[in-house]
Design an enzyme around this catalytic site. Sequence first.
Site, PDB file in Angstrom:
ATOM      1  CG  HIS A   1      14.075   7.670 -12.286  1.00 17.79           C
ATOM      2  ND1 HIS A   1      13.911   6.319 -12.060  1.00 17.79           N
ATOM      3  CD2 HIS A   1      13.716   8.285 -11.134  1.00 17.79           C
ATOM      4  CE1 HIS A   1      13.477   6.135 -10.823  1.00 17.79           C
ATOM      5  NE2 HIS A   1      13.352   7.330 -10.236  1.00 17.79           N
ATOM      6  CD  GLU A   2      13.978  12.073 -10.161  1.00 18.09           C
ATOM      7  OE1 GLU A   2      12.823  12.286  -9.753  1.00 18.09           O
ATOM      8  OE2 GLU A   2      14.775  11.309  -9.570  1.00 18.09           O
TER       9      GLU A   2
ATOM     10  CG  HIS B   1       9.128   9.760 -10.127  1.00 19.55           C
ATOM     11  ND1 HIS B   1       8.567   8.546  -9.820  1.00 19.55           N
ATOM     12  CD2 HIS B   1      10.433   9.676  -9.744  1.00 19.55           C
ATOM     13  CE1 HIS B   1       9.487   7.753  -9.273  1.00 19.55           C
ATOM     14  NE2 HIS B   1      10.633   8.422  -9.228  1.00 19.55           N
TER      15      HIS B   1
ATOM     16  CG  HIS C   1      10.806   4.183  -7.403  1.00 20.88           C
ATOM     17  ND1 HIS C   1      11.060   4.683  -6.168  1.00 20.88           N
ATOM     18  CD2 HIS C   1      11.328   5.070  -8.293  1.00 20.88           C
ATOM     19  CE1 HIS C   1      11.710   5.829  -6.281  1.00 20.88           C
ATOM     20  NE2 HIS C   1      11.876   6.098  -7.563  1.00 20.88           N
TER      21      HIS C   1
ATOM     22  CB  CYS D   1       9.727  -2.284 -18.220  1.00 20.17           C
ATOM     23  SG  CYS D   1       8.420  -1.872 -17.048  1.00 20.17           S
TER      24      CYS D   1
HETATM   25 ZN   LIG Z   1      12.489   7.784  -8.415  1.00 21.60          ZN
HETATM   26 ZN   LIG Z   2       9.090  -0.350 -15.476  1.00 19.20          ZN
END
Ligand SMILES: [Zn+2]
Ligand SMILES: [Zn+2]
Length: 207
Positions: free
Chosen positions: A153-154, A157, A163, A188
Amino acid sequence: MPGNKFKYNTLGPASHPKIPNADTLRGKIIISPIGDLDSDLIQRVGREIHRIYGFKTRIAPLIQDVVFAFDSSRNQHCSTPIIEKLAHLAPPKAIKILGITRVDLFIPILTHVYGEAQLGGKACIISTHRLNEGLAMGVWEPFDRRVIKEAIHELGHTFNLRHCQNSACCMHYCRSIKDVDRKSGVLCRYCKVLLEDEIKRLVLATT
Ligand SMILES: [Zn+2]
Ligand SMILES: [Zn+2]
């Protein structure tokens, strides 16, 4: 935690972590463990990062501790100066740098964060501190999955991903550990397309 640990500070101030030659970091994502962390876990994180982002990873502890980011009034560490330091220390030839720490992190507007990243920048960090919430002692697999999801996740970014509305996508914003468990460790289709565009842009900019 099981497995070998990274040990620092055992030889006094002269024992700076070994920083690999900048050329060996060309086009790699650096994983920078800070303090004692399970080395098997760090390697698993590295393999997943390679699988998702396609860049090779290199484990290189560039920071020995995060005392400089400690806020005594909150008894937590502020993540922002840590990612600034990681970005500063990362050799220019490295693509991105991910710090992993066990200390509890915050940014001023939130009680805590699982991690923080420079959007479209070089550095990000995750904290394992709150990722064992609700787990019995010695239950490592869900913990490892959470750590990997937060790392993906990080780093997302830093590749300019925002998000994502899709609650199964790894770029979905998580308010609680339940949200972390609910989402997958992959991007996704929509985020994948954005990632591919960003990687093309990065490659063009560096050639
Ligand atoms: Zn985030
Ligand atoms: Zn996504």
